[in-house]
Design an enzyme around this catalytic site. Structure first.
Site, short mmCIF file in Angstrom:
data_model
loop_
_atom_site.label_atom_id
_atom_site.label_comp_id
_atom_site.label_asym_id
_atom_site.label_seq_id
_atom_site.Cartn_x
_atom_site.Cartn_y
_atom_site.Cartn_z
N LYS A 94 6.55 5.88 -3.09
CA LYS A 94 5.70 5.24 -3.91
C LYS A 94 6.10 5.65 -5.44
O LYS A 94 6.23 6.68 -5.81
CB LYS A 94 4.29 5.41 -3.56
CG LYS A 94 3.77 4.88 -2.42
CD LYS A 94 2.28 5.19 -2.30
CE LYS A 94 1.66 4.62 -0.93
NZ LYS A 94 1.80 3.30 -0.74
N ARG A 139 1.06 1.28 10.21
CA ARG A 139 1.34 0.29 11.28
C ARG A 139 2.03 0.99 12.43
O ARG A 139 1.93 0.85 13.63
CB ARG A 139 1.52 -1.08 11.03
CG ARG A 139 3.06 -1.08 10.45
CD ARG A 139 3.50 -2.15 9.65
NE ARG A 139 2.62 -2.34 8.20
CZ ARG A 139 2.80 -3.36 7.45
NH1 ARG A 139 3.74 -4.36 7.82
NH2 ARG A 139 2.24 -3.25 6.22
N1 BES Z 1 -1.66 2.99 2.49
C1 BES Z 1 -0.89 1.93 1.97
C2 BES Z 1 -1.85 0.92 1.65
C3 BES Z 1 -2.63 0.88 0.40
C4 BES Z 1 -2.44 0.71 -0.85
C5 BES Z 1 -4.09 1.59 0.67
C6 BES Z 1 -3.07 0.93 -1.82
C7 BES Z 1 -4.73 1.90 -0.31
C8 BES Z 1 -4.57 1.44 -1.65
C9 BES Z 1 0.19 1.51 2.98
O1 BES Z 1 0.63 2.51 4.00
C10 BES Z 1 1.22 0.91 2.24
O2 BES Z 1 1.59 1.64 1.61
N2 BES Z 1 1.39 -0.32 2.52
C11 BES Z 1 2.55 -1.06 1.88
C12 BES Z 1 3.20 -2.01 2.75
C13 BES Z 1 4.29 -2.67 2.20
C14 BES Z 1 5.57 -1.55 2.10
C15 BES Z 1 4.66 -4.00 3.16
C16 BES Z 1 1.84 -1.86 0.66
O3 BES Z 1 0.59 -2.09 0.69
O4 BES Z 1 2.36 -1.94 -0.31
ZN ZN Z 2 2.51 3.46 2.80
#
Ligand code: BES
Ligand code: ZN
Ligand code: ZN
Length: 471
Positions: A247, A321
């Site tokens: 991230k 997931r």
């Molecule tokens: N934990 C995150 C989702 C999230 C983002 C929760 C912001 C709370 C606040 C999740 O694991 C994630 O990173 N999801 C990605 C998915 C993408 C790579 C398809 C996302 O939402 O960007």
């Molecule tokens: Zn994530």
């Protein structure tokens, strides 16, 4: 702060200050009308006015609905906590407003100061709700359930707010064991060796680069004659760095909250066991840390999930997931439940779709979604359905494996994540399952409604309301 329900006459109730709730209508009739006008008080929703020499705190509401009472009570408690009053009281007209008052005071007055050198110690020690009608006995039950649920919500917030150093998968397991002991639950914990034996290799891949061993936690609350058996599944990413699909710095901050689904599940089983509801609860938590390193799982990997389905990894940040795929499969294998509910901070896309305040609800059963929507509006939480469709389902097909962990198109990300989970729900359970995406609703950096900085405890109130009314 202690909160109590009393049935004595308000004249005998000794408190430093009394709260008076007022809409425009009451303001016009109030004996303090003149002085309130001088103070500029117009009874707008969430406005308050101290009448110090009368020992009154006037609270403005648009209406006497639970929603409006809850919201202004949160404002009032924050203001009271800055004063030197030691005790406050409220004369209740209607027992149905008890939960709203309890939630407003307990949740609105919540603070988390574990990491502060100077602890927060408000002068206010006591709030009394005074109810003088004949059906006081039934009010006691409403009150005690409301306090249990509000306290469990604060318990969930406390865990969410704990740092990733202090709350990692093994310490999460320890915390679950402690709760089990205190609340008479059974507790089974699978460490990495046991997880491998259970073929949870999708979950294990996510946690591989962490110095903390992944844990699958299974808690059970089993009353004598349960009306229904419920499986609750929680995403417990104690930290989500994104993994090799790292991230960006700014998005990584707050990712300690990626365990909020698991924390909600713990809060729910705590509340249900304390209310002694006639439902069996099985809480399954996948506690994992998503990190980087030479041992990290990679984009391009193909994982074999517990169900046997193969998963192409194209983004290691879509890790929740992968954990839930195995935990959902394990839960369905171990317990034949009437309902399966999973809670997860699964996608940023859910916030794009619904805003930060609303939990996304996904599943196949319109009836179950309808019941849940009713429970959430009664409980004062915002939820909204995000509908599945066959076109979005095609977006998670894979050229090399059975399914891909990300969508091949940029839209509908909350739903494609829900559809990914759906691939791990057995045919006979399709109508028993709902997925709750709490990515937006579980955490906040600015206060709203009864929520303050940090974890909100999203999911605890609406699920408890649903479970209380189960037939
Ligand atoms: N934990 C995150 C989702 C999230 C983002 C929760 C912001 C709370 C606040 C999740 O694991 C994630 O990173 N999801 C990605 C998915 C993408 C790579 C398809 C996302 O939402 O960007
Ligand atoms: Zn994530
Ligand atoms: Zn995550």
């Amino acid at each position: 702060m202690n909160i109590q329900l009393l049935n004595q006459n308000i004249a005998d109730a000794t408190s430093d200050i009394s709260l008076e709730y007022m809409s425009d209508k009451e303001l016009k009739k109030s004996k303090n009308k003149k002085i309130l006008k001088l103070a500029g008080f117009k009874a707008d929703q969430d406005s308050i006015c101290f009448l110090h020499d009368k020992n009154i705190l006037v609270c403005g509401v648009d209406s006497f609905t639970a929603e409006d009472i809850r919201s202004v009570s949160a404002v009032a408690i924050k203001a009271l906590n800055k004063t030197n009053y030691k005790s406050a009281n409220v004369l209740l007209r209607d027992k149905t407003l008890i939960p709203a008052l309890v939630e407003g005071f307990v949740l609105g007055g919540y603070t988390y100061d574990v990491y502060k050198s100077k602890k927060n110690t408000p002068t206010l020690k006591n709030i009394s709700l005074i109810y003088i009608k004949d059906d006081y006995k039934s009010a006691i039950k409403i009150f005690s359930d409301a306090v249990i649920i509000a306290d469990a919500t604060c318990f969930t917030r406390d865990i969410v707010n704990t740092t990733p150093e202090d709350l990692n998968p093994p310490s999460f397991a320890k915390l679950a064991r402690k709760l089990a002991k205190e609340n008479g639950l059974t507790c089974k914990i699978l460490d990495e060796k046991a997880l491998l034996k259970e073929r949870c290799t999708s979950m294990l891949a996510v946690g591989r680069a962490s110095r903390h061993e992944s844990q699958l936690i299974h808690l059970t609350y089993k009353p004598k004659n349960p009306k229904k058996i419920i499986n609750l599944v929680g995403k417990g990413l104690t930290y989500d760095s994104g993994g090799l699909s790292l991230k960006p710095g700014a998005s990584m901050v707050t990712m300690k909250m990626d365990k909020a689904g698991a924390c909600a599940v713990l809060g729910i089983i705590k509340a249900v066991s304390e209310m002694k509801l006639d439902v069996e609860i099985n809480a399954f938590i996948g506690a994992v840390e998503n990190m980087i390193g030479g041992d990290a799982y990679k984009p391009d990997d193909v994982l074999v999930s517990r169900s046997g389905k193969t998963i192409e990894v194209r983004n290691t940040d879509a890790e929740g997931r992968l954990v839930l795929a195995d935990v959902l499969d394990y839960a369905q294998d171990k317990v034949k439940a009437d309902y399966i509910f999973d809670f997860a901070t699964l996608t940023g896309a859910c916030m794009v779709a619904l805003g930060q305040y609303t939990t996304g609800v996904m599943g196949h059963s319109s009836r179950l979604k309808h019941d849940l929507s009713k429970a959430s509006s009664n409980a004062g939480e915002l939820t909204s359905s995000l509908p599945f469709n066959k076109h979005l389902k095609k977006q998670i097909s894979s050229g090399i494996a059975d399914i891909c962990n990300i969508s091949n198109k940029p839209y509908g990300g909350a739903i494609t994540a829900g559809l990914f989970l759906d691939a791990f729900i057995k045919e006979e359970n399709k109508d028993k399952w709902l997925h709750f995406d709490i990515a937006g609703s579980a955490y906040t950096e600015s206060p709203w409604d009864v929520n303050v900085y940090g974890g909100t405890g999203a999911g605890v109130r609406f699920m408890c309301e649903f479970l209380k009314n189960i037939k």
